[in-house]
Structure formats: structure tokens, C-alpha cells
Scaffold this motif. Structure first.
Motif, PDB file in Angstrom:
ATOM      1  N   PRO A  73      -7.078   6.638   0.685  1.00 39.41           N
ATOM      2  CA  PRO A  73      -6.418   6.635   1.957  1.00 39.41           C
ATOM      3  C   PRO A  73      -5.964   7.941   2.656  1.00 39.41           C
ATOM      4  O   PRO A  73      -5.694   8.980   1.743  1.00 39.41           O
ATOM      5  CB  PRO A  73      -4.925   5.700   1.821  1.00 39.41           C
ATOM      6  N   THR A  74      -6.150   8.104   3.868  1.00 41.63           N
ATOM      7  CA  THR A  74      -5.863   9.469   4.528  1.00 41.63           C
ATOM      8  C   THR A  74      -4.518   9.348   5.056  1.00 41.63           C
ATOM      9  O   THR A  74      -3.666   8.357   4.628  1.00 41.63           O
ATOM     10  CB  THR A  74      -6.753   9.466   5.920  1.00 41.63           C
ATOM     11  N   ARG A  75      -3.924  10.429   5.399  1.00 42.52           N
ATOM     12  CA  ARG A  75      -2.517  10.782   5.544  1.00 42.52           C
ATOM     13  C   ARG A  75      -2.283   9.894   6.981  1.00 42.52           C
ATOM     14  O   ARG A  75      -1.137   9.111   6.798  1.00 42.52           O
ATOM     15  CB  ARG A  75      -2.295  12.198   6.314  1.00 42.52           C
ATOM     16  N   GLU A  76      -3.322   9.697   7.740  1.00 47.57           N
ATOM     17  CA  GLU A  76      -3.067   8.871   8.925  1.00 47.57           C
ATOM     18  C   GLU A  76      -3.049   7.373   8.410  1.00 47.57           C
ATOM     19  O   GLU A  76      -2.172   6.708   9.014  1.00 47.57           O
ATOM     20  CB  GLU A  76      -4.478   9.030   9.872  1.00 47.57           C
ATOM     21  N   MET A  77      -3.752   6.907   7.443  1.00 47.17           N
ATOM     22  CA  MET A  77      -3.729   5.574   7.117  1.00 47.17           C
ATOM     23  C   MET A  77      -2.236   5.327   6.371  1.00 47.17           C
ATOM     24  O   MET A  77      -1.846   4.108   6.486  1.00 47.17           O
ATOM     25  CB  MET A  77      -4.572   5.235   5.838  1.00 47.17           C
ATOM     26  N   VAL A  78      -1.727   6.129   5.593  1.00 45.45           N
ATOM     27  CA  VAL A  78      -0.410   6.175   4.990  1.00 45.45           C
ATOM     28  C   VAL A  78       0.511   5.800   6.197  1.00 45.45           C
ATOM     29  O   VAL A  78       1.523   4.800   5.890  1.00 45.45           O
ATOM     30  CB  VAL A  78       0.011   7.229   4.230  1.00 45.45           C
ATOM     31  N   GLY A  79       0.630   6.651   7.127  1.00 53.29           N
ATOM     32  CA  GLY A  79       1.502   6.516   8.376  1.00 53.29           C
ATOM     33  C   GLY A  79       1.222   4.999   8.891  1.00 53.29           C
ATOM     34  O   GLY A  79       2.173   4.488   9.659  1.00 53.29           O
ATOM     35  N   HIS A  80       0.162   4.845   9.085  1.00 47.52           N
ATOM     36  CA  HIS A  80      -0.213   3.390   9.705  1.00 47.52           C
ATOM     37  C   HIS A  80       0.432   2.058   8.963  1.00 47.52           C
ATOM     38  O   HIS A  80       0.885   1.124   9.489  1.00 47.52           O
ATOM     39  CB  HIS A  80      -1.836   3.168  10.105  1.00 47.52           C
ATOM     40  N   LYS A 128       9.280   6.544  12.456  1.00 45.00           N
ATOM     41  CA  LYS A 128       8.862   7.678  11.515  1.00 45.00           C
ATOM     42  C   LYS A 128       7.341   7.714  11.308  1.00 45.00           C
ATOM     43  O   LYS A 128       6.710   8.606  10.528  1.00 45.00           O
ATOM     44  CB  LYS A 128       9.681   7.955  10.367  1.00 45.00           C
ATOM     45  N   PHE A 129       6.627   6.846  11.440  1.00 42.12           N
ATOM     46  CA  PHE A 129       5.267   6.325  11.030  1.00 42.12           C
ATOM     47  C   PHE A 129       4.422   7.583  11.069  1.00 42.12           C
ATOM     48  O   PHE A 129       3.601   7.788  10.228  1.00 42.12           O
ATOM     49  CB  PHE A 129       4.722   4.950  11.630  1.00 42.12           C
ATOM     50  N   HIS A 130       4.437   8.275  12.231  1.00 41.11           N
ATOM     51  CA  HIS A 130       3.478   9.273  12.610  1.00 41.11           C
ATOM     52  C   HIS A 130       3.784  10.455  11.811  1.00 41.11           C
ATOM     53  O   HIS A 130       2.946  11.395  11.628  1.00 41.11           O
ATOM     54  CB  HIS A 130       3.497   9.671  14.201  1.00 41.11           C
ATOM     55  N   ALA A 131       4.933  10.578  11.048  1.00 44.60           N
ATOM     56  CA  ALA A 131       5.211  11.630  10.393  1.00 44.60           C
ATOM     57  C   ALA A 131       5.048  11.229   8.738  1.00 44.60           C
ATOM     58  O   ALA A 131       5.328  12.453   7.984  1.00 44.60           O
ATOM     59  CB  ALA A 131       6.704  12.225  10.697  1.00 44.60           C
ATOM     60  N   ILE A 132       5.140  10.100   8.364  1.00 48.01           N
ATOM     61  CA  ILE A 132       5.062   9.940   7.047  1.00 48.01           C
ATOM     62  C   ILE A 132       3.495  10.289   6.611  1.00 48.01           C
ATOM     63  O   ILE A 132       2.592   9.706   6.996  1.00 48.01           O
ATOM     64  CB  ILE A 132       5.259   8.103   6.941  1.00 48.01           C
ATOM     65  N   GLU A 133       3.550  11.058   5.412  1.00 44.00           N
ATOM     66  CA  GLU A 133       2.370  11.342   4.911  1.00 44.00           C
ATOM     67  C   GLU A 133       2.040  11.028   3.470  1.00 44.00           C
ATOM     68  O   GLU A 133       0.858  10.656   3.059  1.00 44.00           O
ATOM     69  CB  GLU A 133       2.108  12.921   4.789  1.00 44.00           C
ATOM     70  N   LYS A 134       3.072  10.620   2.743  1.00 47.71           N
ATOM     71  CA  LYS A 134       2.732  10.042   1.306  1.00 47.71           C
ATOM     72  C   LYS A 134       3.461   8.627   1.189  1.00 47.71           C
ATOM     73  O   LYS A 134       4.454   8.590   1.827  1.00 47.71           O
ATOM     74  CB  LYS A 134       3.423  10.995   0.310  1.00 47.71           C
ATOM     75  N   PHE A 135       2.991   7.862   0.391  1.00 46.67           N
ATOM     76  CA  PHE A 135       3.471   6.469   0.222  1.00 46.67           C
ATOM     77  C   PHE A 135       5.003   6.564  -0.338  1.00 46.67           C
ATOM     78  O   PHE A 135       5.650   5.746   0.159  1.00 46.67           O
ATOM     79  CB  PHE A 135       2.550   5.696  -0.791  1.00 46.67           C
ATOM     80  N   GLU A 136       5.198   7.541  -1.275  1.00 45.94           N
ATOM     81  CA  GLU A 136       6.636   7.587  -1.788  1.00 45.94           C
ATOM     82  C   GLU A 136       7.564   7.722  -0.739  1.00 45.94           C
ATOM     83  O   GLU A 136       8.552   7.244  -0.791  1.00 45.94           O
ATOM     84  CB  GLU A 136       6.582   8.812  -2.773  1.00 45.94           C
TER      85      GLU A 136
END
Length: 150
Positions: A73-80, A128-136
Motif C-alpha cells: 500500500p501507498t501512503r495515499e492508500m493508508v490515508g484512504h 486527519k486522513f490526508h496526513a496519515i502516512e502509516k497504519f500505526e
């Protein structure tokens, strides 16, 4: 519409849960599944069923790791995923189709605490979804909603 059935019904189509039939972002499915793991974590009572909030949060991590191993998954997918998880949580608390895990809490005060935590968690993920980069970071948002009065 999805073709289903035996030889007797071949060629016929039936509508199966049309409310949720869609083609779209895989993050929706992952987010929806994770939302239900978080609902179970919010509703669990260690004394009653042996499941703990920690175990259910770990199940969310394992789900993400398993999914991520096959898709990168990309950073974008994590945010989505975060955004869809948040949307599903808020929808199931304030909408007509309530989360049965939360509704099953018999104590009014404990149910209100779980609903409040769910709404804070869901709203924070949507904000915050647009700023979330990692699942943690999703897990951290969940942990930040813990009831400090315990």
C-alpha cells in the motif's frame, strides 16, 4: 446484479445487498473491516468474554500487515483506509444501522463512553486522513481516545 443459483436458475439474476454493491477503492473494504474490529475493541469487556481491547487492536494490525504484504500500500492508500474507517465508525454510531457491538452494551454509562470514544476516533480519522502516512498512526488515534477516568 449478480448471477447466482443452480441449473434451474441459470440465466436469472438476483440482487444481493444492492446497498453495498460497488466498484471502487479497495481502501473502502479494508476500512470497513477495520472499523468493525475497532467496534469490537470498544465494546469488549475483559471480564465477560476473554477478549481484550489489546487483542482486537492486534487483530487490526495483523489484518493490515496481511493485506499490505500482498499489495504494498501507498501512503495515499493508508490515508484512504483511515478516512473510510472513520466514516464507517461515525456512520454506525449516528446512522440508522448502528454497530451491534456497541448497542449490545447493557450498561448505559459504558455504552455512552464507547459511543463517545467511537465518535472521537472516527471524526479524528476523517479530519486527519490526508496526513496519515502509516497504519500505526491509526492505532495511535484509537489509543488517544481511551477513557482516562478508569
Amino acid at each position: 446484479m449478480v448471477p447466482i443459483g443452480s441449473d434451474k436458475t441459470a440465466g436469472h439474476a438476483r440482487v444481493i445487498d444492492a446497498e453495498f454493491a460497488h466498484i471502487g477503492c479497495a481502501a473502502f473494504d479494508v476500512g470497513s473491516f477495520l472499523a468493525h474490529l475497532f467496534f469490537a475493541a470498544l465494546a469488549c469487556n475483559d471480564d465477560e468474554n476473554g477478549s481484550s481491547e489489546r487483542q482486537l487492536v492486534d487483530a487490526a494490525r495483523i489484518t493490515w500487515e496481511t493485506y499490505g504484504a500482498g499489495t504494498k500500500p501507498t501512503r495515499e492508500m493508508v490515508g484512504h483506509v483511515a478516512g473510510f474507517t472513520g466514516c464507517e465508525i461515525v456512520r454506525r454510531v449516528i446512522g440508522a444501522a448502528h454497530a451491534p457491538e456497541i448497542d449490545a452494551i447493557s450498561d448505559d454509562k459504558l455504552r455512552a463512553i464507547a459511543e463517545s470514544r467511537a465518535l472521537r476516533f472516527g471524526a479524528n480519522l476523517m479530519r486527519k486522513f490526508h496526513a496519515i502516512e502509516k497504519f500505526e498512526e491509526i492505532i495511535e488515534e484509537f489509543q488517544n481516545t481511551e477513557d482516562k477516568s478508569k
